[in-house]
Design a protein around this motif. Structure first.
Motif, PDB file in Angstrom:
ATOM      1  N   ARG A 183       0.836  -1.207   0.000  1.00 49.73           N
ATOM      2  CA  ARG A 183       0.000   0.000   0.000  1.00 49.73           C
ATOM      3  C   ARG A 183       0.874   1.262   0.000  1.00 49.73           C
ATOM      4  NH1 ARG A 183      -5.300  -1.617   2.072  1.00 49.73           N
ATOM      5  NH2 ARG A 183      -5.173  -3.734   2.911  1.00 49.73           N
ATOM      6  N   GLY A 184       1.925   1.220  -0.817  1.00 46.73           N
ATOM      7  CA  GLY A 184       2.875   2.328  -0.835  1.00 46.73           C
ATOM      8  C   GLY A 184       2.586   3.342  -1.925  1.00 46.73           C
ATOM      9  N   TYR A 185       3.463   4.332  -2.023  1.00 45.87           N
ATOM     10  CA  TYR A 185       3.342   5.388  -3.025  1.00 45.87           C
ATOM     11  C   TYR A 185       4.241   5.079  -4.222  1.00 45.87           C
ATOM     12  CZ  TYR A 185       0.964   8.039   0.636  1.00 45.87           C
ATOM     13  OH  TYR A 185       0.088   8.437   1.596  1.00 45.87           O
ATOM     14  N   ARG A 186       3.946   5.728  -5.334  1.00 44.02           N
ATOM     15  CA  ARG A 186       4.685   5.463  -6.561  1.00 44.02           C
ATOM     16  C   ARG A 186       6.142   5.881  -6.484  1.00 44.02           C
ATOM     17  NH1 ARG A 186       0.391   7.574 -11.212  1.00 44.02           N
ATOM     18  NH2 ARG A 186      -1.329   6.128 -10.677  1.00 44.02           N
ATOM     19  N   THR A 187       6.469   6.741  -5.537  1.00 44.06           N
ATOM     20  CA  THR A 187       7.848   7.235  -5.434  1.00 44.06           C
ATOM     21  C   THR A 187       8.776   6.240  -4.739  1.00 44.06           C
ATOM     22  OG1 THR A 187       7.211   8.396  -3.400  1.00 44.06           O
ATOM     23  CG2 THR A 187       7.162   9.655  -5.460  1.00 44.06           C
ATOM     24  N   ILE A 188       8.219   5.188  -4.152  1.00 49.51           N
ATOM     25  CA  ILE A 188       9.049   4.200  -3.458  1.00 49.51           C
ATOM     26  C   ILE A 188       9.852   3.394  -4.480  1.00 49.51           C
ATOM     27  CG2 ILE A 188       9.012   2.169  -1.961  1.00 49.51           C
ATOM     28  CD1 ILE A 188       6.481   3.213  -0.709  1.00 49.51           C
ATOM     29  N   SER A 189      11.100   3.170  -4.199  1.00 46.67           N
ATOM     30  CA  SER A 189      11.944   2.401  -5.117  1.00 46.67           C
ATOM     31  C   SER A 189      11.554   0.933  -5.093  1.00 46.67           C
ATOM     32  CB  SER A 189      13.414   2.540  -4.727  1.00 46.67           C
ATOM     33  OG  SER A 189      13.678   1.870  -3.504  1.00 46.67           O
ATOM     34  N   GLY A 190      11.905   0.246  -6.146  1.00 47.43           N
ATOM     35  CA  GLY A 190      11.574  -1.169  -6.227  1.00 47.43           C
ATOM     36  C   GLY A 190      12.243  -1.987  -5.152  1.00 47.43           C
ATOM     37  N   GLU A 191      13.510  -1.664  -4.835  1.00 41.85           N
ATOM     38  CA  GLU A 191      14.248  -2.411  -3.821  1.00 41.85           C
ATOM     39  C   GLU A 191      13.590  -2.281  -2.456  1.00 41.85           C
ATOM     40  OE1 GLU A 191      15.490  -0.360  -5.984  1.00 41.85           O
ATOM     41  OE2 GLU A 191      16.917  -1.505  -7.203  1.00 41.85           O
ATOM     42  N   VAL A 192      13.211  -1.051  -2.107  1.00 43.50           N
ATOM     43  CA  VAL A 192      12.569  -0.824  -0.805  1.00 43.50           C
ATOM     44  C   VAL A 192      11.211  -1.511  -0.757  1.00 43.50           C
ATOM     45  CG1 VAL A 192      11.566   0.932   0.708  1.00 43.50           C
ATOM     46  CG2 VAL A 192      13.783   1.338  -0.389  1.00 43.50           C
ATOM     47  N   ALA A 193      10.455  -1.424  -1.831  1.00 46.42           N
ATOM     48  CA  ALA A 193       9.135  -2.050  -1.877  1.00 46.42           C
ATOM     49  C   ALA A 193       9.244  -3.561  -1.684  1.00 46.42           C
ATOM     50  CB  ALA A 193       8.455  -1.729  -3.197  1.00 46.42           C
ATOM     51  N   CYS A 194      10.254  -4.179  -2.291  1.00 44.58           N
ATOM     52  CA  CYS A 194      10.438  -5.630  -2.146  1.00 44.58           C
ATOM     53  C   CYS A 194      10.791  -5.996  -0.707  1.00 44.58           C
ATOM     54  CB  CYS A 194      11.530  -6.125  -3.101  1.00 44.58           C
ATOM     55  SG  CYS A 194      11.040  -6.169  -4.837  1.00 44.58           S
ATOM     56  N   VAL A 195      11.637  -5.186  -0.077  1.00 47.25           N
ATOM     57  CA  VAL A 195      12.028  -5.452   1.308  1.00 47.25           C
ATOM     58  C   VAL A 195      10.805  -5.359   2.227  1.00 47.25           C
ATOM     59  CG1 VAL A 195      13.352  -4.598   3.279  1.00 47.25           C
ATOM     60  CG2 VAL A 195      14.425  -4.734   1.022  1.00 47.25           C
ATOM     61  N   LEU A 196      10.010  -4.293   2.057  1.00 51.91           N
ATOM     62  CA  LEU A 196       8.835  -4.110   2.902  1.00 51.91           C
ATOM     63  C   LEU A 196       7.773  -5.179   2.634  1.00 51.91           C
ATOM     64  CD1 LEU A 196       8.444  -0.211   2.776  1.00 51.91           C
ATOM     65  CD2 LEU A 196       9.408  -1.611   4.607  1.00 51.91           C
ATOM     66  N   ALA A 197       7.709  -5.654   1.396  1.00 46.26           N
ATOM     67  CA  ALA A 197       6.742  -6.700   1.053  1.00 46.26           C
ATOM     68  C   ALA A 197       7.233  -8.084   1.453  1.00 46.26           C
ATOM     69  CB  ALA A 197       6.449  -6.669  -0.444  1.00 46.26           C
ATOM     70  N   GLY A 198       8.532  -8.174   1.802  1.00 50.41           N
ATOM     71  CA  GLY A 198       9.095  -9.457   2.204  1.00 50.41           C
ATOM     72  C   GLY A 198       9.269 -10.435   1.059  1.00 50.41           C
ATOM     73  N   VAL A 199       9.563  -9.898  -0.122  1.00 49.22           N
ATOM     74  CA  VAL A 199       9.760 -10.762  -1.294  1.00 49.22           C
ATOM     75  C   VAL A 199      11.151 -10.546  -1.862  1.00 49.22           C
ATOM     76  CG1 VAL A 199       7.322 -10.832  -1.889  1.00 49.22           C
ATOM     77  CG2 VAL A 199       8.747  -9.030  -2.840  1.00 49.22           C
ATOM     78  N   MET A 200      11.682 -11.591  -2.466  1.00 51.11           N
ATOM     79  CA  MET A 200      13.004 -11.523  -3.085  1.00 51.11           C
ATOM     80  C   MET A 200      12.880 -10.994  -4.510  1.00 51.11           C
ATOM     81  SD  MET A 200      15.692 -14.678  -3.718  1.00 51.11           S
ATOM     82  CE  MET A 200      15.604 -15.137  -1.987  1.00 51.11           C
ATOM     83  N   PRO A 201      13.807 -10.153  -4.955  1.00 50.38           N
ATOM     84  CA  PRO A 201      13.778  -9.721  -6.358  1.00 50.38           C
ATOM     85  C   PRO A 201      13.724 -10.935  -7.274  1.00 50.38           C
ATOM     86  CG  PRO A 201      15.373  -8.432  -5.143  1.00 50.38           C
ATOM     87  CD  PRO A 201      14.908  -9.517  -4.205  1.00 50.38           C
ATOM     88  N   TRP A 202      12.902 -10.839  -8.304  1.00 45.36           N
ATOM     89  CA  TRP A 202      12.671 -12.007  -9.147  1.00 45.36           C
ATOM     90  C   TRP A 202      13.929 -12.518  -9.825  1.00 45.36           C
ATOM     91  CZ3 TRP A 202       7.684  -9.554 -11.553  1.00 45.36           C
ATOM     92  CH2 TRP A 202       6.625  -9.729 -10.659  1.00 45.36           C
ATOM     93  N   ASP A 203      14.870 -11.633 -10.152  1.00 48.13           N
ATOM     94  CA  ASP A 203      16.091 -12.116 -10.787  1.00 48.13           C
ATOM     95  C   ASP A 203      16.905 -12.984  -9.838  1.00 48.13           C
ATOM     96  OD1 ASP A 203      18.352  -9.792  -9.765  1.00 48.13           O
ATOM     97  OD2 ASP A 203      16.247  -9.211  -9.824  1.00 48.13           O
ATOM     98  N   LEU A 204      16.906 -12.632  -8.534  1.00 43.91           N
ATOM     99  CA  LEU A 204      17.591 -13.450  -7.533  1.00 43.91           C
ATOM    100  C   LEU A 204      16.787 -14.708  -7.239  1.00 43.91           C
ATOM    101  CD1 LEU A 204      18.801 -10.696  -5.041  1.00 43.91           C
ATOM    102  CD2 LEU A 204      20.038 -11.728  -6.948  1.00 43.91           C
ATOM    103  N   ASP A 205      15.482 -14.574  -7.265  1.00 41.20           N
ATOM    104  CA  ASP A 205      14.601 -15.723  -7.048  1.00 41.20           C
ATOM    105  C   ASP A 205      14.840 -16.774  -8.131  1.00 41.20           C
ATOM    106  OD1 ASP A 205      12.661 -17.274  -5.915  1.00 41.20           O
ATOM    107  OD2 ASP A 205      10.998 -15.929  -6.321  1.00 41.20           O
ATOM    108  N   ALA A 206      15.072 -16.325  -9.349  1.00 39.79           N
ATOM    109  CA  ALA A 206      15.296 -17.264 -10.456  1.00 39.79           C
ATOM    110  C   ALA A 206      16.591 -18.056 -10.279  1.00 39.79           C
ATOM    111  CB  ALA A 206      15.344 -16.497 -11.781  1.00 39.79           C
ATOM    112  N   LEU A 207      17.550 -17.467  -9.595  1.00 41.25           N
ATOM    113  CA  LEU A 207      18.850 -18.114  -9.407  1.00 41.25           C
ATOM    114  C   LEU A 207      18.880 -19.038  -8.190  1.00 41.25           C
ATOM    115  CD1 LEU A 207      21.133 -15.025 -10.129  1.00 41.25           C
ATOM    116  CD2 LEU A 207      20.821 -17.033 -11.604  1.00 41.25           C
ATOM    117  N   SER A 208      17.875 -18.911  -7.325  1.00 38.56           N
ATOM    118  CA  SER A 208      17.877 -19.682  -6.086  1.00 38.56           C
ATOM    119  C   SER A 208      17.363 -21.112  -6.297  1.00 38.56           C
ATOM    120  CB  SER A 208      17.010 -18.988  -5.042  1.00 38.56           C
ATOM    121  OG  SER A 208      15.672 -18.897  -5.477  1.00 38.56           O
TER     122      SER A 208
END
Length: 208
Positions: A183-208
């Motif tokens: 429920r964030g704002y559009r100005t939030i960076s993707g990295e921060v949004a992923c951390v707050l959402a508790g999800v791994m970036p998909w590119d890293l997820d693909a390598l795991s």
């Protein structure tokens, strides 16, 4: 069961046959393009002959050919193979089982065509996830998982080909969903949004 005979029969040395549903793939491996083209022509003709002996027909005019090569060893101009009198051009890329393959195994075309689909789906789902009220956190994670499944389809095949361009296309769509999930704002960076959402970036997820 009958078609299994096409796959298990003896093949020429350096030729392999793969099949999924009604898609049959013939692989020919040699040191040079010329040798590979000759072997591929013979290999495809052999497989087509077996299919026809089963009483089935092959749409050669719809067949595709692709040459996998090193960065500076592409196919010559007007590269093609001829099977049953039908000329099959060697393309720069081809779509197989939902993945866009290219001769350099970079998957650049795959991510270029995938990115608009991810963004379109993410935007459609985002409209269902307003920041005020809207679905619960578990529902938001479910919607995010839909786009994730689309993004990571075939990941074991293309994960090693991830480069800056491909990663950027993946993360752009993930950012849209991650921001909606928290429920964030559009100005939030993707990295921060992923951390707050508790999800791994998909590119890293693909390598795991």
């Amino acid at each position: 069961i009958g078609y299994d005979w096409v796959l298990r029969g003896d093949t020429l040395r350096g030729v392999g046959v793969l099949c999924y549903a009604d898609d049959t793939l013939v692989l020919a491996q040699q040191r040079t393009y010329r040798e590979a083209a000759v072997l591929a022509t013979a290999g495809v003709a052999d497989v087509v002959g077996r299919i026809r002996r089963l009483g089935l027909e092959v749409a050669l005019n719809k067949s595709e050919a692709l040459y996998f090569h090193a960065p500076r060893k592409g196919p010559p101009a007007d590269a093609h193979i001829v099977v049953g009198g039908v000329k099959i051009d060697v393309a720069r890329s081809m779509k197989y089982l939902g993945l866009v393959l290219d001769g350099r195994w970079s998957f650049r075309g795959h991510f270029t065509s995938l990115a608009p689909k991810l963004l379109k789906t993410a935007a459609a789902l985002a409209r269902l996830l307003p920041n005020v009220d809207g679905p619960s956190a578990s529902s938001r994670r479910l919607y995010t998982g839909v786009v994730r499944s689309m993004a990571l389809y075939g990941a074991p095949v293309w994960a090693d080909a991830l480069d800056r361009h491909n990663i950027t296309l993946l993360r752009r769509a993930q950012r849209v969903m991650a921001i909606r999930a928290i429920r964030g704002y559009r100005t939030i960076s993707g990295e921060v949004a992923c951390v707050l959402a508790g999800v791994m970036p998909w590119d890293l997820d693909a390598l795991s």
